[in-house]
Motif scaffolding. Structure first.
Motif, PDB file in Angstrom:
ATOM      1  N   ILE B  98      31.757  23.364  37.654  1.00  0.00           N
ATOM      2  CA  ILE B  98      30.592  24.101  38.161  1.00  0.00           C
ATOM      3  C   ILE B  98      30.940  24.827  39.472  1.00  0.00           C
ATOM      4  O   ILE B  98      30.681  26.023  39.623  1.00  0.00           O
ATOM      5  N   VAL B  99      31.572  24.101  40.406  1.00  0.00           N
ATOM      6  CA  VAL B  99      31.886  24.705  41.700  1.00  0.00           C
ATOM      7  C   VAL B  99      32.866  25.868  41.529  1.00  0.00           C
ATOM      8  O   VAL B  99      32.704  26.946  42.121  1.00  0.00           O
ATOM      9  N   SER B 100      33.864  25.668  40.691  1.00  0.00           N
ATOM     10  CA  SER B 100      34.846  26.723  40.470  1.00  0.00           C
ATOM     11  C   SER B 100      34.187  27.951  39.831  1.00  0.00           C
ATOM     12  O   SER B 100      34.504  29.091  40.183  1.00  0.00           O
ATOM     13  N   ILE B 101      33.257  27.705  38.916  1.00  0.00           N
ATOM     14  CA  ILE B 101      32.566  28.835  38.269  1.00  0.00           C
ATOM     15  C   ILE B 101      31.684  29.567  39.276  1.00  0.00           C
ATOM     16  O   ILE B 101      31.590  30.801  39.244  1.00  0.00           O
ATOM     17  N   ILE B 102      31.069  28.830  40.206  1.00  0.00           N
ATOM     18  CA  ILE B 102      30.248  29.500  41.225  1.00  0.00           C
ATOM     19  C   ILE B 102      31.122  30.478  42.030  1.00  0.00           C
ATOM     20  O   ILE B 102      30.767  31.647  42.228  1.00  0.00           O
ATOM     21  N   LEU B 103      32.295  30.008  42.444  1.00  0.00           N
ATOM     22  CA  LEU B 103      33.196  30.901  43.191  1.00  0.00           C
ATOM     23  C   LEU B 103      33.636  32.080  42.320  1.00  0.00           C
ATOM     24  O   LEU B 103      33.722  33.215  42.786  1.00  0.00           O
ATOM     25  N   ALA B 104      33.901  31.797  41.043  1.00  0.00           N
ATOM     26  CA  ALA B 104      34.300  32.869  40.134  1.00  0.00           C
ATOM     27  C   ALA B 104      33.201  33.914  40.008  1.00  0.00           C
ATOM     28  O   ALA B 104      33.473  35.119  39.954  1.00  0.00           O
ATOM     29  N   MET B 105      31.950  33.447  40.010  1.00  0.00           N
ATOM     30  CA  MET B 105      30.838  34.391  39.868  1.00  0.00           C
ATOM     31  C   MET B 105      30.656  35.242  41.140  1.00  0.00           C
ATOM     32  O   MET B 105      30.258  36.392  41.059  1.00  0.00           O
ATOM     33  N   ILE B 106      30.969  34.647  42.312  1.00  0.00           N
ATOM     34  CA  ILE B 106      30.935  35.459  43.535  1.00  0.00           C
ATOM     35  C   ILE B 106      31.986  36.571  43.417  1.00  0.00           C
ATOM     36  O   ILE B 106      31.735  37.732  43.732  1.00  0.00           O
ATOM     37  N   HIS B 107      33.153  36.193  42.919  1.00  0.00           N
ATOM     38  CA  HIS B 107      34.227  37.170  42.721  1.00  0.00           C
ATOM     39  C   HIS B 107      33.793  38.249  41.727  1.00  0.00           C
ATOM     40  O   HIS B 107      34.016  39.444  41.939  1.00  0.00           O
ATOM     41  N   ALA B 108      33.150  37.807  40.642  1.00  0.00           N
ATOM     42  CA  ALA B 108      32.705  38.759  39.628  1.00  0.00           C
ATOM     43  C   ALA B 108      31.648  39.705  40.190  1.00  0.00           C
ATOM     44  O   ALA B 108      31.702  40.921  39.974  1.00  0.00           O
ATOM     45  N   PHE B 109      30.708  39.143  40.939  1.00  0.00           N
ATOM     46  CA  PHE B 109      29.642  39.962  41.522  1.00  0.00           C
ATOM     47  C   PHE B 109      30.242  41.013  42.462  1.00  0.00           C
ATOM     48  O   PHE B 109      29.897  42.202  42.399  1.00  0.00           O
ATOM     49  N   ALA B 110      31.180  40.572  43.316  1.00  0.00           N
ATOM     50  CA  ALA B 110      31.805  41.499  44.249  1.00  0.00           C
ATOM     51  C   ALA B 110      32.623  42.560  43.514  1.00  0.00           C
ATOM     52  O   ALA B 110      32.544  43.744  43.822  1.00  0.00           O
ATOM     53  N   SER B 111      33.406  42.146  42.517  1.00  0.00           N
ATOM     54  CA  SER B 111      34.332  43.092  41.901  1.00  0.00           C
ATOM     55  C   SER B 111      33.712  43.931  40.800  1.00  0.00           C
ATOM     56  O   SER B 111      34.105  45.073  40.606  1.00  0.00           O
ATOM     57  N   ILE B 112      32.781  43.350  40.040  1.00  0.00           N
ATOM     58  CA  ILE B 112      32.244  44.087  38.888  1.00  0.00           C
ATOM     59  C   ILE B 112      30.949  44.792  39.273  1.00  0.00           C
ATOM     60  O   ILE B 112      30.827  46.006  39.143  1.00  0.00           O
ATOM     61  N   THR B 113      29.987  44.020  39.767  1.00  0.00           N
ATOM     62  CA  THR B 113      28.680  44.613  40.062  1.00  0.00           C
ATOM     63  C   THR B 113      28.745  45.530  41.278  1.00  0.00           C
ATOM     64  O   THR B 113      28.276  46.665  41.232  1.00  0.00           O
ATOM     65  N   LEU B 114      29.337  45.031  42.373  1.00  0.00           N
ATOM     66  CA  LEU B 114      29.357  45.844  43.596  1.00  0.00           C
ATOM     67  C   LEU B 114      30.572  46.756  43.675  1.00  0.00           C
ATOM     68  O   LEU B 114      30.715  47.550  44.600  1.00  0.00           O
ATOM     69  N   ARG B 115      31.493  46.624  42.705  1.00  0.00           N
ATOM     70  CA  ARG B 115      32.718  47.437  42.667  1.00  0.00           C
ATOM     71  C   ARG B 115      33.498  47.354  43.971  1.00  0.00           C
ATOM     72  O   ARG B 115      34.049  48.340  44.455  1.00  0.00           O
ATOM     73  N   GLY B 116      33.514  46.155  44.538  1.00  0.00           N
ATOM     74  CA  GLY B 116      34.270  45.948  45.774  1.00  0.00           C
ATOM     75  C   GLY B 116      35.742  45.749  45.485  1.00  0.00           C
ATOM     76  O   GLY B 116      36.175  45.783  44.333  1.00  0.00           O
ATOM     77  N   ASN B 117      36.512  45.553  46.547  1.00  0.00           N
ATOM     78  CA  ASN B 117      37.953  45.363  46.406  1.00  0.00           C
ATOM     79  C   ASN B 117      38.244  43.945  45.919  1.00  0.00           C
ATOM     80  O   ASN B 117      37.924  42.965  46.573  1.00  0.00           O
ATOM     81  N   GLN B 118      38.885  43.858  44.749  1.00  0.00           N
ATOM     82  CA  GLN B 118      39.105  42.552  44.105  1.00  0.00           C
ATOM     83  C   GLN B 118      40.091  41.697  44.886  1.00  0.00           C
ATOM     84  O   GLN B 118      40.007  40.469  44.888  1.00  0.00           O
ATOM     85  N   LEU B 119      41.058  42.344  45.529  1.00  0.00           N
ATOM     86  CA  LEU B 119      42.070  41.583  46.262  1.00  0.00           C
ATOM     87  C   LEU B 119      41.452  40.964  47.501  1.00  0.00           C
ATOM     88  O   LEU B 119      41.669  39.800  47.815  1.00  0.00           O
ATOM     89  N   ILE B 120      40.645  41.759  48.212  1.00  0.00           N
ATOM     90  CA  ILE B 120      39.988  41.249  49.413  1.00  0.00           C
ATOM     91  C   ILE B 120      39.045  40.111  49.052  1.00  0.00           C
ATOM     92  O   ILE B 120      38.980  39.089  49.735  1.00  0.00           O
ATOM     93  N   SER B 121      38.348  40.270  47.925  1.00  0.00           N
ATOM     94  CA  SER B 121      37.444  39.221  47.479  1.00  0.00           C
ATOM     95  C   SER B 121      38.212  37.923  47.229  1.00  0.00           C
ATOM     96  O   SER B 121      37.771  36.834  47.623  1.00  0.00           O
ATOM     97  N   GLY B 122      39.377  38.033  46.611  1.00  0.00           N
ATOM     98  CA  GLY B 122      40.200  36.845  46.363  1.00  0.00           C
ATOM     99  C   GLY B 122      40.640  36.176  47.650  1.00  0.00           C
ATOM    100  O   GLY B 122      40.575  34.951  47.783  1.00  0.00           O
TER     101      GLY B 122
END
Lengths: 364, 350
Positions: B98-122
């Motif tokens: 669950i915790v890992s998926i929550i972090l993954a979803m923050i990454h997804a939100f930043a990279s997919i929805t907000l089209r932010g920088n995926q590397l910085i998000s990581g």
């Protein structure tokens, strides 16, 4: 039609809102672990600006100016140099090598050769990832991550092997006293101002500020700086204009690595006076947050570095005064990177929409 | 015999790498770079250690399952417990996922929805995990960032495969079966099974075909009327799931179970290296993870290796996975070509 939003919104309001969001969430984290965020801010400010704190704040700021500028220069060429950690570590090896090699007659000369060595070693550690990106298209983010890890293994090897001082600890011998550069205490004493004698802050802060001026001049006032910005803006257009991508990638990364390496003058020559394991302590990564927050402009980088200096020194104070673990600093750092970096559009998009609708309303 | 022991420990060390590299495989094949594997593993390891403790430690078991939640609340949060104690390890695993998926979803939100920088998000996720895990661990357990050590039903026990003891006397096959193949915990076998499963999902199902297509040419997938956003979110979700299992293995599946600060120890980056070394293929990931696990096993066993003419220092063995990855990336031994649309946010044309 002019689609651009006003400049003060772009480089002032939006970063400020992002930062505020990050700090707000940080405050929430403090509240969740059961402490008062307002009290925490007070303790941090007092810790960072108190008689014994300010020297440390300046010391950390110096580190972060170097690593922040390093990331910023690479950002201008749209390169993400995540390898500041390794480049600064190797810079330390360079400093230790030259200072232990020969007894330098005077600190000015020692400072000069140590700075050169730090830059050369830092740049060298950036050179291979840069070359592989430029010539073979290997992704620079991955190669610089790998070089951080290779660098830490290399430094580990050097400090338990060839460069190790007699004794148990994995460290080099202490540099000769002639190589010691003036601390802020020494410098202020000259003009008769008293300063904390035990603070690690030293003359490197001036080198850091000079480096910031140099980066400003390089990026905005020289041909190569123009080429770097053009390349960062649009690689295709830059190539069409006759700019060589290989040259730009190499130049930007070598300067970036040299700046990261320079940090070792502050930490290794200025403070520790010998090379130890983990001399960088994450400052290379803080540089990413600093460059993002400072929007890759030297003035912004210096201000952001100062803010992170306050955060690191004041954050350390939190654990003494309030029992908030020092890892809180990492959390705040992560949130700043998140909100000013990857989640930037969370604020940017609505603010831009607001300004467009205001302008439409004004025109009609 | 010595080689068998080395291979046995290589398999154990390869398991978290394998799971995390497969996580990266799903994410990156869909066009989302993930340098936050490390952070998700670490957060998963902590969640697993913490919740296995809550569920199985006698001092936490009473009528209620007490969670000291903080937030200025003086009474801990009380959840009726019943007899969950025997399920502690699974509760730990669930929490990790669950915790890992929550972090993954923050990454997804930043990279997919907000089209932010995926590397910085990581990068941000890695820092976030390394800060919060210790912060919360100190708050909950006051043991310098560690969780209590775990035993009994709080950890994954080793499984002796049927007939292992009987077969031990058979020459060659016996020791291999008994010493190498048998005697691991369920996560090791699950990780090995995840390789053909991932291959099947990615290369033999419609979902997998679309997932790979979206990493190469999202525009084409969009034109076919399939949602790029949904596909990428699912890929990142799978990555979160696998990183969670990988993290749980670190804190619940090794010989000294329990969480300690920074226990992922760069394994997320070695997994990333394994993924590139494998040129983004499931079969290759298995080979790379086993190779890197083997290198780590050698590094753990020998301080330095004397090969006659000169001595190989242990630090070289530690750095070898990274050096090999750079060599592969440089294209000197076969070229590693990442998914074409990797790292680029998809902007729908209007």
């Amino acid at each position: 039609m002019n689609n651009a939003i006003p400049k003060w919104v772009d480089i002032g309001l939006i970063p400020l809102l992002n930062l505020l969001l990050a700090l707000l969430i940080s405050g929430l984290v403090v509240a969740i672990i059961g402490e008062s965020p307002i009290e925490a801010v007070k303790v941090m400010i007092q810790g960072a600006f108190g008689k014994f704190g300010i020297g440390y704040t300046i010391y950390y700021t110096t580190n972060f100016i170097f690593t922040g500028l390093a990331v910023a220069v690479a950002f201008h060429a749209r390169l993400f140099n995540i390898g500041g950690e390794g480049q600064a570590g190797l810079g330390g090896v360079g400093v230790a090598l030259v200072l232990l090699a020969v007894p330098w007659p005077h600190w000015t000369i020692a400072l000069l050769v140590a700075s050169l060595a730090a830059m050369v070693f830092g740049a060298a550690w950036a050179a291979i990832p840069a070359y592989l990106q430029a010539k073979r298209g290997s992704h620079i983010v991955i190669t610089t991550i790998m070089f951080n890890l290779i660098g830490s293994a290399l430094i580990n090897f050097l400090l338990v092997g060839p460069m190790k001082a007699p004794g148990m600890a994995p460290e080099t011998s202490v540099f000769p006293p002639e190589a010691a550069i003036p601390s802020l205490y020494d410098m202020f004493a000259v003009i008769g101002v008293s300063f904390d004698k035990h603070s690690p802050a030293n003359i490197s802060i001036l080198i850091a500020l000079l480096a910031a001026v140099f980066v400003w001049f390089l990026i905005w006032k020289t041909r190569i700086g123009y080429a770097i910005r053009a390349f960062g803006h649009s690689e295709d257009a830059a190539v069409y204009a006759g700019i060589s991508p290989v040259k730009i990638i190499m130049v930007a990364m070598l300067i970036s690595g040299a700046l990261a390496g320079l940090m070792a003058v502050n930490t290794v020559q200025g403070q520790a006076r010998h090379l130890v394991l983990d001399s960088v302590l994450g400052a290379g990564f803080v540089g990413i947050a600093v460059a993002l927050m400072g929007r890759s402009h030297p003035v912004g980088v210096v201000l952001a570095a100062f803010l992170f200096g306050i955060l690191y020194q004041g954050g350390g104070e939190l654990s003494f005064a309030m029992g908030i673990p020092p890892e809180m600093i990492l959390v705040i750092q992560a949130l700043v990177i998140m909100f000013t970096g990857s989640l930037e559009n969370l604020v940017r998009v609505p603010v831009e929409r607001l300004f467009f609708s205001l302008r439409k309303g004004g025109a009609a | 015999m010595e080689l068998l022991q080395l291979m046995d420990s290589a398999l154990r060390l390869a398991t978290p790498l394998l799971l995390a590299a497969l996580a990266g495989l799903f994410s990156e094949r869909s066009g989302i770079f993930d340098i936050g594997l490390e952070g998700k593993m670490l957060a998963g390891a902590f969640a697993a250690g913490a919740f296995a403790t809550f569920a199985g430690d006698p001092s936490y078991i009473g009528e209620y399952w007490s969670v000291p939640i903080g937030l200025g609340l003086t009474d801990p949060l009380k959840i009726p417990l019943g007899s969950w104690g025997v399920w502690s390890v699974w509760i730990g695993l669930g929490a990790a996922i669950i915790v890992s998926i929550i972090l993954a979803m923050i990454h997804a939100f930043a990279s997919i929805t907000l089209r932010g920088n995926q590397l910085i998000s990581g990068v941000a996720i890695n820092f976030f995990a390394s800060g919060t895990t210790v912060l919360v661990a100190k708050q909950w357990f006051a043991m310098g960032g560690n969780t209590p050590s775990l035993d009994g039903s709080q950890r994954f026990s080793t499984i002796t495969l049927p007939g292992a003891e009987a077969a031990a006397d058979i020459p060659v096959i016996g020791p291999i079966y008994e010493g190498l193949i048998s005697g691991h915990n369920i996560i090791v076998y699950a990780a090995l099974a995840a390789v053909p499963l991932s291959w099947w999902v990615l290369f033999r199902t419609r979902f997998g075909l679309r997932l790979r297509a979206v990493g190469e040419n999202p525009g084409a997938v969009d034109t076919a009327g399939i949602s790029v956003v949904k596909l990428r979110y699912s890929a990142v979700l799978i990555a979160g799931l696998l990183c969670g299992i990988s993290g749980a293995y670190l804190s619940l599946g090794t010989s000294a179970p329990g969480f300690s600060p920074e226990m992922s120890a760069q394994r997320g980056f070695i997994a990333l290296a394994a993924l590139i070394f494998a040129k983004w293929s499931p079969k290759g990931v298995l080979g790379a993870a086993l190779l890197f696990g083997f290198l780590e096993a050698i590094g753990n066993k020998y301080q330095s290796i004397d090969i006659g003419a000169f001595v190989i220092p242990v630090q070289f063995m530690q750095a070898l996975p990274y050096i090999l990855t750079v060599v592969i990336l440089a294209g000197f031994i076969g070229k590693a070509i990442p998914p074409k649309a990797g790292g680029e946010p998809y902007v729908k044309e209007r």
